[in-house]
Design a protein around this motif. Sequence first.
Motif, PDB file in Angstrom:
ATOM      1  N   SER A   1      10.252  -2.673   1.647  1.00 42.92           N
ATOM      2  CA  SER A   1      10.418  -3.950   2.342  1.00 42.92           C
ATOM      3  C   SER A   1      10.471  -5.112   1.361  1.00 42.92           C
ATOM      4  CB  SER A   1       9.332  -4.149   3.398  1.00 42.92           C
ATOM      5  OG  SER A   1       8.088  -4.347   2.804  1.00 42.92           O
TER       6      SER A   1
ATOM      7  N   SER B   1       0.768  -1.241   0.000  1.00 46.37           N
ATOM      8  CA  SER B   1       0.000   0.000   0.000  1.00 46.37           C
ATOM      9  C   SER B   1       0.799   1.292   0.000  1.00 46.37           C
ATOM     10  CB  SER B   1      -0.957   0.022   1.196  1.00 46.37           C
ATOM     11  OG  SER B   1      -0.233  -0.128   2.401  1.00 46.37           O
ATOM     12  N   CYS B   2       2.083   1.228   0.294  1.00 50.96           N
ATOM     13  CA  CYS B   2       2.814   2.500   0.416  1.00 50.96           C
ATOM     14  C   CYS B   2       4.303   2.302   0.133  1.00 50.96           C
ATOM     15  CB  CYS B   2       2.627   3.087   1.823  1.00 50.96           C
ATOM     16  SG  CYS B   2       3.511   2.192   3.113  1.00 50.96           S
TER      17      CYS B   2
ATOM     18  N   HIS C   1       3.776  -0.391   8.515  1.00 54.64           N
ATOM     19  CA  HIS C   1       4.999   0.410   8.467  1.00 54.64           C
ATOM     20  C   HIS C   1       4.686   1.873   8.781  1.00 54.64           C
ATOM     21  CE1 HIS C   1       5.946  -2.901   5.472  1.00 54.64           C
ATOM     22  NE2 HIS C   1       6.970  -2.993   6.286  1.00 54.64           N
ATOM     23  N   CYS C   2       3.553   2.329   8.281  1.00 57.86           N
ATOM     24  CA  CYS C   2       3.137   3.718   8.531  1.00 57.86           C
ATOM     25  C   CYS C   2       2.907   3.924  10.025  1.00 57.86           C
ATOM     26  CB  CYS C   2       1.861   4.036   7.758  1.00 57.86           C
ATOM     27  SG  CYS C   2       2.026   3.886   5.965  1.00 57.86           S
TER      28      CYS C   2
ATOM     29  N   SER D   1      -1.373   3.885   5.675  1.00 53.16           N
ATOM     30  CA  SER D   1      -2.020   2.740   5.039  1.00 53.16           C
ATOM     31  C   SER D   1      -1.622   1.372   5.555  1.00 53.16           C
ATOM     32  CB  SER D   1      -1.773   2.784   3.532  1.00 53.16           C
ATOM     33  OG  SER D   1      -0.391   2.796   3.265  1.00 53.16           O
ATOM     34  N   CYS D   2      -0.539   1.270   6.297  1.00 54.89           N
ATOM     35  CA  CYS D   2      -0.102  -0.078   6.687  1.00 54.89           C
ATOM     36  C   CYS D   2       0.681  -0.043   7.985  1.00 54.89           C
ATOM     37  CB  CYS D   2       0.761  -0.706   5.588  1.00 54.89           C
ATOM     38  SG  CYS D   2       2.407   0.021   5.465  1.00 54.89           S
TER      39      CYS D   2
ATOM     40  N   TYR E   1       3.093 -10.114   3.027  1.00 57.13           N
ATOM     41  CA  TYR E   1       2.213  -9.907   1.878  1.00 57.13           C
ATOM     42  C   TYR E   1       1.800 -11.250   1.290  1.00 57.13           C
ATOM     43  CZ  TYR E   1       4.211  -5.382   2.623  1.00 57.13           C
ATOM     44  OH  TYR E   1       4.613  -4.225   3.233  1.00 57.13           O
TER      45      TYR E   1
ATOM     46  N   HIS F   1       6.753   2.290   2.123  1.00 61.77           N
ATOM     47  CA  HIS F   1       7.427   1.368   3.034  1.00 61.77           C
ATOM     48  C   HIS F   1       7.289  -0.062   2.527  1.00 61.77           C
ATOM     49  CE1 HIS F   1       6.189   4.688   5.910  1.00 61.77           C
ATOM     50  NE2 HIS F   1       7.488   4.634   6.132  1.00 61.77           N
ATOM     51  N   CYS F   2       6.117  -0.368   1.985  1.00 61.19           N
ATOM     52  CA  CYS F   2       5.877  -1.713   1.457  1.00 61.19           C
ATOM     53  C   CYS F   2       6.806  -1.983   0.265  1.00 61.19           C
ATOM     54  CB  CYS F   2       4.423  -1.849   1.012  1.00 61.19           C
ATOM     55  SG  CYS F   2       3.222  -1.621   2.345  1.00 61.19           S
TER      56      CYS F   2
END
Lengths: 66, 66
Positions: A19, A12-13, B15-16, B12-13, A63, A15-16
């Motif tokens: 990672s 979603s962002c 990590h956020c 959104s997740c 995920y 950071h994803c």
Amino acid sequence: MKNVTLKVEGMSCGHCVNSIEGALKTIGASGKVDLSGGTVAVAYDESQLTITAIKEAIEEQGYDVV
Amino acid sequence: MKNVTLKVEGMSCGHCVNSIEGALKTIGASGKVDLSGGTVAVAYDESQLTITAIKEAIEEQGYDVV
């Protein structure tokens, strides 16, 4: 070098992106996340890695590869 | 100790959540993100911090306080 594009849920962002791309780099593959498309394009050496290992690296980050 | 709840866009997740709660902890505040609600509940000492500093800490992580 083999190229596959996997459908991955839950990204979603930024950071994803980091990672997942970081996890792929750690195992010796190269990945590029398309957030809006929900896909990860992966390039890897079939003599070094299996598609199962690729999927596991992504799933270990939390995920779902679908 | 003062408590405020801020409306924050772009979270959104997990990590956020970590990046925002971590940033608040770093400046000496305590934050709790509600991802589905799009809010951050913050507790802080008014003698040590301003609401402006709280908002800046969140915005520096790449989110919009609205």
